[in-house]
Design a protein around this motif. Sequence first.
Motif, short mmCIF file in Angstrom:
data_model
loop_
_atom_site.label_atom_id
_atom_site.label_comp_id
_atom_site.label_asym_id
_atom_site.label_seq_id
_atom_site.Cartn_x
_atom_site.Cartn_y
_atom_site.Cartn_z
N LEU A 26 0.62 -1.28 0.06
CA LEU A 26 -0.15 0.04 0.04
C LEU A 26 0.77 1.53 -0.06
CD1 LEU A 26 -2.96 -0.76 2.41
CD2 LEU A 26 -2.95 -0.44 -0.29
N CYS A 30 0.56 4.08 -2.94
CA CYS A 30 0.26 5.48 -2.62
C CYS A 30 1.00 6.31 -3.39
CB CYS A 30 0.29 5.75 -1.17
SG CYS A 30 -1.38 4.97 -0.66
N ILE A 34 0.78 9.33 -6.39
CA ILE A 34 1.10 10.67 -5.85
C ILE A 34 2.01 11.21 -7.23
CG2 ILE A 34 2.57 12.11 -4.89
CD1 ILE A 34 1.45 10.66 -2.28
#
Length: 342
Positions: A26, A30, A34
């Motif tokens: 995870l 993420c 971004i």
Amino acid sequence: MTAAPHTVAPANTVGRVMRQVLYALLPAICLHIIFFGPGLVIQILLGVTAAVAAESLALRLRGQPVQKFLMDGSAAITAVLIALCLPPLAPWWLIVSGTAFAILVAKHLYGGLGSNPFNPAMVGYAVLLVSFPAQLTRWLPPDISGLQTVAFSLPETLHTIFTGSLPTSLQWDAVTSPTPLNALRTGVAMGQTLQEATAQPIFGMLGGRGWDWINVALLAGGVWLLSQRLIRWHTPVAMLAGLTIPAAIMSAVDPGSYPGPMFHLTAGASMLGAFFIATDPVTSATSDRGKLIYGAGIGVITYVIRSWGGYPDGIAFAVLLMNLSAPLIDRFTVPRIYGHSR
């Protein structure tokens, strides 16, 4: 309190292990979103849908209980790993076909979970890499300090993935950028020195800008898996050593042409391969000594492909070659059973 035999509930079911692996991924997911936009989310959703559909079809054809095997999460992890290897704006049919091939051919053709000799995710990715190399080079530059000249909104991302074409007035050459491994390889091939090739803004102090942070996040996830005793240290440590030792030697011999170990650790899929792909318990070697040989082989082959092979990153091919070698490694490294002479 009672006479044997005793039934002990297993601490690590397949479903629990797969969930833990997903949790460890995870942070990198993420950061990927971004730096490169929401395309990865769409790729994961498409891949998981294709994986579940292919898994259901294969289980029904084989007469196996569908719900039991779908709930273990192994098909979903395969889809997530393939999605992490693809450009976020790759056309939808790429992730769907690659995931379906991984599940139907690389996994169920050999008997399903626990019987496949090759890592399904790497089989699916390798097939896509060989079959559609142009689509797999369409990476956006990371959205760091203005490197990404065009920021794609969610509707624009959906349009590009499902139609295969960019929004009006945009061209692929104007919005995409080579990955750090590809840019370095191209620059050196054109006669540039290492310093000249890495002068491009996509390179940072360690490796590729953005890619270094993603690899750090993958390293953190891998360390967490080690702390939970879901993987053992032998394979990832041996693989990273097999990658960095040749890099250190070649960099010392010719520092103008070969980058040092830190670049190789923070560019490409080094950490993803070390902690999340090479550690697959089904397709890797069995004993601790065998895992060391297996991991070191992946690292060395990866470095050879990166430096002199036909592809910028060789993780997938290195893993598959060592999958092929795992039975031979086991033959010579698994300890003899007590009471048997051979």
